[in-house]
Design an enzyme around this catalytic site. Structure first.
Site, PDB file in Angstrom:
ATOM      1  N   GLY A 280       7.787  -3.719   8.388  1.00  0.00           N
ATOM      2  CA  GLY A 280       8.283  -2.386   8.592  1.00  0.00           C
ATOM      3  C   GLY A 280       7.456  -1.901   9.774  1.00  0.00           C
ATOM      4  N   GLY A 281       7.339  -0.586   9.718  1.00  0.00           N
ATOM      5  CA  GLY A 281       6.672  -0.005  10.899  1.00  0.00           C
ATOM      6  C   GLY A 281       5.306  -0.429  10.835  1.00  0.00           C
TER       7      GLY A 281
ATOM      8  N   GLY B  75       3.909  -3.309  10.427  1.00  0.00           N
ATOM      9  CA  GLY B  75       3.934  -4.931  10.517  1.00  0.00           C
ATOM     10  C   GLY B  75       4.312  -5.512   9.409  1.00  0.00           C
TER      11      GLY B  75
ATOM     12  CB  VAL C 118       2.907  -7.335   3.466  1.00  0.00           C
ATOM     13  CG1 VAL C 118       2.165  -7.937   2.232  1.00  0.00           C
ATOM     14  CG2 VAL C 118       2.600  -6.100   3.475  1.00  0.00           C
TER      15      VAL C 118
ATOM     16  CE  LYS D 172       0.689  -3.614   2.099  1.00  0.00           C
ATOM     17  NZ  LYS D 172       0.996  -2.304   1.695  1.00  0.00           N
TER      18      LYS D 172
ATOM     19  CG  ASP E 133       4.833   7.015   2.577  1.00  0.00           C
ATOM     20  OD1 ASP E 133       5.742   7.785   2.266  1.00  0.00           O
ATOM     21  OD2 ASP E 133       5.339   6.026   3.208  1.00  0.00           O
TER      22      ASP E 133
END
Length: 842
Positions: A37-38, A40, A42, A58, A151
């Protein structure tokens, strides 16, 4: 620590991930990519040593390697490494690859998003609430360590199975805050490098572009969204509600949208959809609506309040209300309507004779007082008839109460605090009311209990009842009555005592016109109200206006009550406090000396006003004449302990001031003993953030550093460190964070020190002070120097001290001398041990 060493400890991460040596794209032992995703990607990896375990690596995407990002990343990883809770996925390590790309090495959580797993297992509402409560406690743990998630959503709350039971694990804690960079992925958004989160789970303040004032209450809002979804299968803000590509209106939409209660959302769903949601919760749609309606509706909506000040103050408070709901106890979020009281009555026991008597006598006393007041100040017959009707309702209630007493169940003699506690529980459950008792009578009872708790020093219970009383009064929608006005003033006083003078002043100004209209401009109640108004006005930063109010009050008191009256002496005390706060110490002292002379001439030794002025004079003399201050404060402490008890907040405040007098006289053992007494009452009687609590923690550190930590004793030192760690450090003023960081890095024995937390606090303080050109930067640099000295990082300590000396204001030569003394100690230590602990070994 060099990035190469961090990477080596993980076991080859830097060589195995993209961006490592050679730029290969081989995950450790080649596992599939589990997430991208934004941020990077995993990678699933196996750490070979020193402990063999599965990890989630990550790796942040290219471009997130600016100097600013890396600085924030390094500071945040120190905070994240301190998280240790069963509901929080551990971060085992973090650093940067040789190619400069940051990474986290986290506990691998083979789990499923909490909403999906609850649906798969068809968990009933109670089981979902137990899981949700565990999540709240994990979030609270992180907040206490100064880390905000920002988040929270189902994909960041995974559920695994531990010993055959579902266990939630929160992942990605703090990563968004560590980066604070533009992101885009699966609904994660960033605007102008300042908005991070997922729209459906985002608080209004977090969605506001350019708003840096996002604290732990934003996570409480996100938890409210998660609870809503666990109950109803949908979020309050649906996909249809979200704007297209224009996010600028999101904050405004969240701030002004009124979400339906969870039970209403279910009621409005299509029949087939409602049955599907209920089936995933092991019940029918109708039973699910009944289970959610009431307490859970109120809990969810309070967590989702657009105004952060109206939400649950902490994740723990939200968890406690969920726990109360599960136990069929009264919740804080629920207004006291009659149906609710009836439901709780069915589930709980009958009132004991002690509780019934306290409530009955309180109702009788306050009803009679208010009835007489209303007859005097209300000329209209309609108001009089209403008061008579309320009095009749109270009479009916008293008859019912006394005829239902179970004499054999009264048991042993009860203390007043025990009786009040039972009365409070009974009142909140609603068992004490018949159908004929009006809302006005309910407001009276909550007000009486609030005042009683306040006088006993139990501020949390006092605030609960006073807010209930004010809330019911607001429901009445009529002109404020004398009791409602008194309740507003008492609530404002309590908010002031808890350290929020601005909020207290708002309440007082709202009530001021009512006091003048109902009681008259120079009545005893109005003058008492104006004295409190002046106190809060001065504390809120309006000293001249406060002085003007105090002078007018004193003039009216001398004219109405006489020069030697207790209330006049109290007004002299209040004016002296204001003069002292304005820097006019000599005027304050002369006025207090006159007030003490009048009090000794006209008032009994145990008179509250006499105790008050003697204690204030003692506090004022702390700098000028500590021996005299000690004598006066001893008198005050003896009087307050005799009347209020040794653990009352006013007694503790006096004990703290007496400790300061002992310290100034060099009587360190006596000071330490008194400060330890105060500390033992935190947070039971004083919250962590109360000025006396913070002062006691700081002064214990000062005594330890100047007189030797052995004087405090190891048990007191352990309690001090534990209390500092539990304090809401992120919410404290910079000066308080500085003081507590010094305690953490200097305490003895050294095994009690928490260098990581001290460093996190002091590095952030210095960084913020540099960014805002704070004149206190020199002060924080001195503290950072002491931390570096304790870490044996002498070169860095010397640099910090030298910067601090250069920045010390010319008008503070005492501070400059103290910093120079710290520098001399470090230079001497560096000569004796020239090996710097932070130097790289050859």
């Amino acid at each position: 620590m060099a990035p190469e060493r961090i990477a080596g400890r993980i076991g080859g991460v830097a060589d195995a991930v993209p961006g490592g040596p050679g730029g290969s794209a081989r995950p450790l032992h080649t596992r599939p990519v589990s997430w991208r995703g934004g941020f990077g990607r995993v990678y699933r990896a196996t750490q070979a040593s020193p402990v063999r375990r599965e990890l989630a690596i990550k790796l942040l995407k290219p471009g997130m390697d600016s100097e600013a990002v890396l600085r924030r990343f390094d500071a945040e990883r120190q905070a994240l490494a301190r998280l240790n809770h069963p509901a929080v996925a551990r971060i085992h390590d973090a650093g940067t690859t040789p190619g400069g790309r940051p990474y986290f090495a986290m506990e691998l959580v083979d789990g499923v998003p909490i909403t999906a797993e609850c649906d798969r297992l068809k968990l009933p509402v109670a089981a979902r609430l137990e899981l949700f409560r565990a999540v709240c406690l994990g979030v609270q743990h992180a907040h206490q360590k100064g880390v905000v998630h920002r988040d929270l959503k189902p994909s960041n709350v995974l559920v695994t199975t531990v010993d055959g039971k579902p266990q939630p694990k929160i992942i990605d804690f703090g990563i968004a805050k560590a980066l604070d960079e533009p992101l885009t992925s699966d609904g994660a958004i960033t605007l102008a490098r300042q908005v991070i989160g997922t729209p459906r789970y985002m608080s209004p303040e977090q969605a506001e572009v350019g708003n840096a004032d996002v604290d732990s209450r934003s996570d409480v809002y996100s938890l409210g969204v998660l609870l809503y979804e666990l109950l109803t299968g949908t979020t309050p803000l649906t996909d249809a509600d979200l704007p297209g590509s224009d996010w600028t209106g999101l904050a405004e939409r969240l701030r002004h949208t009124v979400f339906p209660p969870p039970s209403s959302r279910l009621r409005g769903a299509a029949r087939a959809r409602a049955e599907q949601i209920a089936e995933r919760r092991g019940t029918t749609a109708e039973r699910l609506r009944r289970a959610i309606s009431g307490d859970l509706d109120c809990i969810a909506l309070r967590a989702l309040e657009p105004d952060p000040s109206r939400r649950y103050p902490t994740a723990f408070a939200l968890a406690r209300d969920v726990e109360r709901s599960l136990a069929h106890e009264t919740i804080d979020a629920r207004p006291p309507d009659r149906l609710y009281r009836a439901q709780k009555f069915v589930r709980r026991n009958r009132v004991s004779v002690g509780v019934a008597c306290v409530i009955a006598l309180s109702v009788l006393a306050v009803a009679g007082t208010e009835f007489r007041t209303l007859r005097r100040v209300q000329a209209e017959g309609r108001a009089t008839r209403a008061a008579l009707a309320e009095a009749q309702a109270v009479t009916d209630f008293l008859a019912q109460t006394f005829t239902s007493i179970d004499a054999e169940g009264a048991g042993a003699e009860l203390r007043l605090a025990d009786v009040l506690r039972q009365a409070s529980s009974q009142l909140d459950r609603g068992d004490a009311f018949g159908a004929s008792v009006s809302l006005a009578a309910q407001a009276r009872l909550h007000g009486v209990l609030g005042i009683s708790y306040w006088e006993l020093g139990d501020w949390r219970s006092a605030e609960h009842h006073l807010r209930r009383s004010a809330s019911i009064a607001e429901q009445l929608g009529r002109e404020l009555t004398p009791l409602q006005l008194q309740t507003m003033m008492n609530l404002a006083s309590l908010v002031y005592e808890r350290g929020d003078p601005s909020a207290a002043l708002r309440l007082m100004r709202e009530a001021e016109p009512g006091f003048r209209r109902v009681f008259g401009p120079e009545s005893d109640r109005t003058l008492g109200f104006l004295g409190n108004l002046a106190l809060m006005t001065g504390a809120a930063g309006e000293p001249e206006r406060a002085l003007d109010i105090e002078r007018r009050v004193l003039s009216a008191r001398e004219r109405v009550d006489g020069p030697d009256a207790a209330r006049t002496i109290g007004a002299m005390h209040n004016l002296a406090v204001r003069l002292d706060a304005a820097g006019r110490h000599d005027e304050a002292r002369e006025l207090l000396l006159e007030a003490v002379a009048r009090a000794e001439r006209a008032l009994a030794p145990e008179s509250p006003e006499r105790v008050l002025v003697v204690g204030e004079l003692g506090s004022l003399e702390l700098v000028r004449d500590p021996a005299s201050a000690k004598h006066l404060l001893r008198q005050t402490l003896a009087s307050r302990e005799a009347t209020l008890g040794p653990e009352h907040p006013r007694s503790l405040h006096t004990a703290y001031n007496l400790a300061l007098a002992h310290y100034r006289l060099g009587e360190h053992a006596e000071a330490a003993g008194l400060l330890a007494r105060v500390l033992a009452c935190v947070p039971g009687r004083l919250p962590h953030e109360h000025p006396v609590s913070l002062g006691a923690m700081n002064m214990l550190g000062v005594v330890g550093m100047h007189a030797g930590w052995a004087l405090l004793g190891e048990a007191t030192a352990e309690r001090l460190v534990a209390t500092v760690r539990d304090a809401p450090l992120h919410a404290l003023a910079p000066s308080h964070r500085n003081d507590l960081a010094l305690v953490l890095c200097t305490v003895e024995p050294a095994r009690l020190r928490d260098m990581d937390l001290a460093e996190l606090l002091l590095v952030a303080l210095v960084s913020d002070a540099e960014a805002h050109a704070d004149p206190d930067l020199y002060f924080f640099l001195d503290s950072l120097g002491q931390l570096r000295h304790a870490q044996a990082r002498y070169a860095e300590a010397i640099t910090a001290y030298q910067r601090a000396i250069n920045l010390t204001p010319p008008e503070r030569p005492d501070h400059r001398r103290e910093i120079e003394a710290h520098l001399a100690l470090t230079l001497a230590a560096h000569r004796v041990n020239p090996i710097d602990a932070n130097a790289e070994p050859e």
